[in-house]
Design an enzyme around this catalytic site. Structure first.
Site, PDB file in Angstrom:
ATOM      1  N   ASN A 117      -6.149  -9.909  -1.887  1.00 26.64           N
ATOM      2  CA  ASN A 117      -6.558  -8.595  -2.540  1.00 26.64           C
ATOM      3  C   ASN A 117      -7.722  -8.693  -2.643  1.00 26.64           C
ATOM      4  O   ASN A 117      -8.440  -9.649  -3.331  1.00 26.64           O
ATOM      5  CB  ASN A 117      -5.472  -8.680  -3.678  1.00 26.64           C
ATOM      6  CG  ASN A 117      -4.019  -8.397  -3.385  1.00 26.64           C
ATOM      7  OD1 ASN A 117      -3.680  -7.425  -2.711  1.00 26.64           O
ATOM      8  ND2 ASN A 117      -3.448  -9.275  -3.783  1.00 26.64           N
TER       9      ASN A 117
ATOM     10  N   GLU B 148      -1.416 -12.634   1.813  1.00 24.74           N
ATOM     11  CA  GLU B 148      -2.307 -11.457   2.030  1.00 24.74           C
ATOM     12  C   GLU B 148      -3.537 -11.813   0.998  1.00 24.74           C
ATOM     13  O   GLU B 148      -3.264 -12.677   0.235  1.00 24.74           O
ATOM     14  CB  GLU B 148      -1.773 -10.189   1.586  1.00 24.74           C
ATOM     15  CG  GLU B 148      -1.484 -10.172   0.268  1.00 24.74           C
ATOM     16  CD  GLU B 148      -0.509  -8.738  -0.357  1.00 24.74           C
ATOM     17  OE1 GLU B 148      -1.042  -7.770   0.260  1.00 24.74           O
ATOM     18  OE2 GLU B 148       0.249  -8.637  -1.073  1.00 24.74           O
TER      19      GLU B 148
ATOM     20  N   GLU C  35       8.137 -10.478   8.915  1.00 23.40           N
ATOM     21  CA  GLU C  35       7.974 -11.842   8.871  1.00 23.40           C
ATOM     22  C   GLU C  35       9.139 -12.489   8.116  1.00 23.40           C
ATOM     23  O   GLU C  35       9.957 -12.000   7.485  1.00 23.40           O
ATOM     24  CB  GLU C  35       6.649 -12.301   7.941  1.00 23.40           C
ATOM     25  CG  GLU C  35       6.866 -11.804   6.489  1.00 23.40           C
ATOM     26  CD  GLU C  35       5.437 -12.069   5.784  1.00 23.40           C
ATOM     27  OE1 GLU C  35       4.368 -12.286   6.387  1.00 23.40           O
ATOM     28  OE2 GLU C  35       5.325 -11.915   4.722  1.00 23.40           O
TER      29      GLU C  35
ATOM     30  N   GLU D 167      -2.957 -14.504  -2.086  1.00 20.57           N
ATOM     31  CA  GLU D 167      -1.698 -14.784  -2.287  1.00 20.57           C
ATOM     32  C   GLU D 167      -0.916 -15.726  -1.520  1.00 20.57           C
ATOM     33  O   GLU D 167      -0.985 -15.540  -0.083  1.00 20.57           O
ATOM     34  CB  GLU D 167      -0.860 -13.392  -2.516  1.00 20.57           C
ATOM     35  CG  GLU D 167      -1.650 -12.430  -3.413  1.00 20.57           C
ATOM     36  CD  GLU D 167      -0.762 -11.329  -4.028  1.00 20.57           C
ATOM     37  OE1 GLU D 167       0.300 -11.189  -3.543  1.00 20.57           O
ATOM     38  OE2 GLU D 167      -1.187 -10.362  -4.923  1.00 20.57           O
TER      39      GLU D 167
ATOM     40  N   LYS E 137      -2.952  -6.237   6.734  1.00 19.24           N
ATOM     41  CA  LYS E 137      -2.129  -7.386   6.260  1.00 19.24           C
ATOM     42  C   LYS E 137      -1.756  -8.001   7.895  1.00 19.24           C
ATOM     43  O   LYS E 137      -1.524  -9.144   7.894  1.00 19.24           O
ATOM     44  CB  LYS E 137      -0.863  -6.920   6.018  1.00 19.24           C
ATOM     45  CG  LYS E 137      -1.080  -6.828   4.396  1.00 19.24           C
ATOM     46  CD  LYS E 137       0.099  -6.648   3.727  1.00 19.24           C
ATOM     47  CE  LYS E 137      -0.152  -6.498   2.241  1.00 19.24           C
ATOM     48  NZ  LYS E 137      -1.311  -5.431   1.946  1.00 19.24           N
TER      49      LYS E 137
ATOM     50  N   PHE F   9      16.643  -0.079 -14.660  1.00 20.75           N
ATOM     51  CA  PHE F   9      15.169  -0.125 -14.646  1.00 20.75           C
ATOM     52  C   PHE F   9      14.618   1.483 -13.948  1.00 20.75           C
ATOM     53  O   PHE F   9      13.686   1.552 -13.394  1.00 20.75           O
ATOM     54  CB  PHE F   9      14.810  -1.197 -13.598  1.00 20.75           C
ATOM     55  CG  PHE F   9      14.857  -2.401 -14.188  1.00 20.75           C
ATOM     56  CD1 PHE F   9      14.242  -3.074 -15.384  1.00 20.75           C
ATOM     57  CD2 PHE F   9      16.251  -3.090 -13.898  1.00 20.75           C
ATOM     58  CE1 PHE F   9      14.406  -4.284 -15.834  1.00 20.75           C
ATOM     59  CE2 PHE F   9      16.611  -4.403 -14.487  1.00 20.75           C
ATOM     60  CZ  PHE F   9      15.574  -4.914 -15.298  1.00 20.75           C
TER      61      PHE F   9
END
Length: 714
Positions: free
Chosen positions: A294, A292, A200, A275, A116, A352
């Protein structure tokens, strides 16, 4: 064309690849771990090979075992799916050295985009907008704090080799960086073998938009519109849709052209996704930044297939075989709207928490035929159109033709305008959801001519989705689909945190829906009593089921009368037609006034003194008592749950990777006490109250069960 394909993956993506391969007349090989010995993808394949024990590091991540399986079975290509080895340059190189085609991009592109830090440098050089940040090596937590302060909070810490929401931490303060930097490094190392982290700027009011690319080995590359993936939890996507309700045609073109430029800069081919993070506050259409790339098939690829009429898996296979795309950018159309919901094994009612266990009941909603036609027939591929180039099976076998006569996706789904449902899964009833792998159970995809239609189809399909055993997020997904903000399209990556700040407790139900549920509960009770009467009648007894009931839902009593003339709730006649047979798991209600709809599917289960009714994103326990008995139950006292706040209890099965306190230590409410890793994610457990550690019952490295006590506070 290839003769035999090995799918180096498991679950729904392995089944997805095999369906297309079989339609193309290509033999299939499955690989599996001990945990997946009887999994659907293994049973679906023509051949299967055991890799090793359940942990991925000892099975699905063993490249040498997968290559050996390919050689032993005579597979001439390998599709990696997503996750596992799909973005490993070393695996793509090993395939090439073994003389086996890798169904994916070239190794150099994987290397360039998989890092990345380096990918952002390449993107900037290719003229792609990039997010402000620090791309150099970060040597310590103090260094990370210094960098974050220089960029300005909030910032995002990301594992350089990360993906899928793993190895990511959002920091609003120095304390967040100090707490999260080392955890981000550990997650990156554990999941991807790389502990490098970059930092970032976090874009305010962000939307997550991605551009789907497909390219061939002849230099042709096109973008297939965009997907909106802003509904996320802990940076893991939950809902995806195509197209985006935010992106304009001008933005789509600008994003797509930048994505293509980046792909061309690294000699990319096969399927890939760029993305982007987009500022929701930007009105110029230029506020998008590269996140990024993929270098693989995405989990959410079905929504792109649904709006373009393309089978991305088939395109990947044909590209790997050296065939040209056979179409250009001008041929790519956009038809209708598609939404995908990820059904996870997690309990939204308990924060969750990951859930595991046996699928006691698994019955997804009825689906429409596969929506993606053969690109060979529609996109000008060489061949006679009757079958694959190996001449074995027609490429269109088992595939519904949904194309119009005037181009890709222009006719969309032919003359059909009804919403359609698709379920991509790799589980079956009786199967096990394991702690070793990703918690996704299935993907529920709907298509309709409009966004509103696709949303309505999702709500109806979720109502009809029967899933019992491990906890699941079906109620939560339905609540999102019904949420006014989601329906308006005002999405950001903070949607879930902003709309459910106190957690999820079920979708709100209005008065009309509760009256309908009261009627359903009374009707079911009457049916059960009537069945008992008829059974006892065979013995000469005559029992008459009561027609008057008191139904208690959400602490409110409803007087319900069931008769041959209909159903009355609180003195009001309900225009309802109900279908229910004692013992059924579903009730279907038709009529006017059902929460604004005319058709409602309700999952029903017996509960103490009544029924548990689940629909429209919530479960309601309905206590049903004969009207003559109800007055005598007012004195009953509900059992109060014991106070367990002095214990630190493990909320899910997992590995205790860190313990921050010892006996005698003083702790403050909210202080981190331990870290438990479950389903490849780290979970920080905090103190519920201020106190002193009385005793510690577990140690680092222990495998913990649900509700196991880790420590006790005085």
């Amino acid at each position: 064309m290839f003769k035999k394909i090995l799918v180096a993956n498991r679950g729904e993506i392995a089944c997805r690849v095999m369906r297309t391969a079989k339609a193309m007349g290509i033999k299939t090989v499955a690989v599996y771990s001990d945990a997946d010995a009887r999994a659907p993808h293994v049973l679906m394949a023509d051949e299967s090979v055991r890799l090793g024990p359940a942990p991925a590091a000892e099975s699905y991540l063993k490249a040498e075992l997968i290559l050996l399986a390919a050689k032993e079975t005579g597979a001439d290509c390998i599709h990696p799916g997503y996750g596992f080895l799909s973005e490993r340059e070393s695996f793509a190189l090993a395939c090439a050295e073994a003389g086996i085609a890798f169904v994916g991009p070239p190794p150099n592109a994987i290397a360039a985009m998989g890092d990345k830090i380096e990918s952002k440098k390449l993107a900037k050089a290719a003229g792609v907008n990039v997010v402000p940040g620090y791309l150099g090596e970060i040597v310590s937590t103090d260094h990370a704090v210094e960098i974050a302060g220089g960029i300005g909070y909030p910032v995002m810490m990301k594992a350089s080799a990360g993906g899928g929401g793993k190895g990511m931490r959002l920091a609003y303060s120095e304390q967040d960086v100090r707490e999260g930097f080392e955890a981000t490094k550990r997650e990156g190392l554990a999941s991807f073998g790389d502990d490098r982290v970059f930092i970032e700027k976090f874009i305010e009011s962000p939307r997550h938009i991605e551009i789907q690319l497909i390219g061939d080995q002849h230099g042709n590359i096109v973008y297939l519109n965009e997907r909106e993936c802003s509904i996320q939890r802990r940076h893991q996507k939950v809902v995806e849709e195509a197209p985006s309700p935010f992106v304009t045609p001008a933005m789509r073109k600008a994003m797509g052209e930048q994505a293509v430029a980046l792909a061309q800069a690294v000699g990319y081919y096969s399927a890939g996704t760029v993305e982007l993070i987009v500022s929701g506050a930007d009105t110029t259409g230029e506020g998008f930044y590269f996140l990024e790339m993929n270098t693989r098939l995405q989990v959410e690829h079905p929504v792109t297939e649904e709006i373009t009429g393309l089978d991305l898996v088939e395109l990947m296979i044909r590209v790997a075989a050296g065939e040209p795309l056979g179409f250009t950018q001008d041929d790519v159309k956009l038809n209708g709207w598609s939404i995908e919901n990820r059904v996870y094994a997690e309990d939204p009612y308990r924060g969750f928490l990951p859930s595991i266990g046996r699928l006691v009941r698994y019955n997804p909603p009825e689906t429409s035929p596969l929506q993606t036609p053969s690109p060979q027939r529609k996109l000008g591929y060489p061949g006679n159109g009757e079958g694959g180039s190996n001449g074995e099976t027609p490429a269109s076998a088992g595939v519904t033709d949904i194309m119009g006569a005037d181009g890709i996706g222009s006719g969309g789904h032919g003359t059909a305008v009804e919403p359609r449902v698709r379920v991509d899964d790799g589980v079956r009833e009786g199967g096990e959801v394991s702690m070793f792998y990703d918690p996704m159970i299935a993907k529920l995809i709907t298509w309709a001519p409009t966004r509103d239609g696709a949303i309505a189809a999702q709500i109806a399909a979720l109502d009809a989705f029967e899933l019992e055993g491990p906890g699941n997020n079906i109620d939560f997904l339905s609540a999102i689909m019904q949420h006014p903000r989601f329906q308006s399209g005002a999405l950001t990556t903070g949607f879930i945190a902003e709309e459910y700040p106190e957690g999820f407790h079920g979708a709100p139900a209005n008065a009309e829906l509760l009256k309908t549920l009261a009627a359903v509960a009374a009707f079911a009770a009457t049916a059960e009593a009537d069945r008992a009467r008829r059974i006892d009648g065979q013995l000469g007894k005559r029992l008459r089921p009561p027609a008057d009931w008191v139904v208690t839902i959400d602490k409110t009593d409803h007087a319900v009368t069931v008769s041959t003339d209909g159903i009355m709730v609180d003195g009001e006649d309900l225009d309802l037609a109900l279908e229910y047979t004692p013992g059924d798991r579903m009730v279907v209600a038709d009529g006017h006034g059902i929460d604004g709809d005319e058709h409602l599917t309700i999952r029903i289960a017996k509960a103490r003194a009544g029924f548990k009714l689940t629909t429209r994103g919530a479960s309601h326990v309905a206590r049903v008592l004969p009207a003559r008995v109800a007055p005598y139950t007012a004195h009953l006292i509900e059992k109060v749950a014991p106070d367990l706040s002095k214990f630190l209890i493990c909320p899910m099965p997992g590995l205790l990777v860190r313990l921050d306190v010892a006996a005698g230590d003083k702790v403050e409410a909210g202080q981190p006490l331990a870290v438990v890793e479950a389903m490849k994610m780290e979970n920080i457990l905090r103190a519920e109250k201020t106190g002193t550690v009385k005793s510690v019952a577990a140690k680092t490295g222990d495998s913990l069960a649900v509700d196991q006590v880790i420590l006790e506070l005085d």
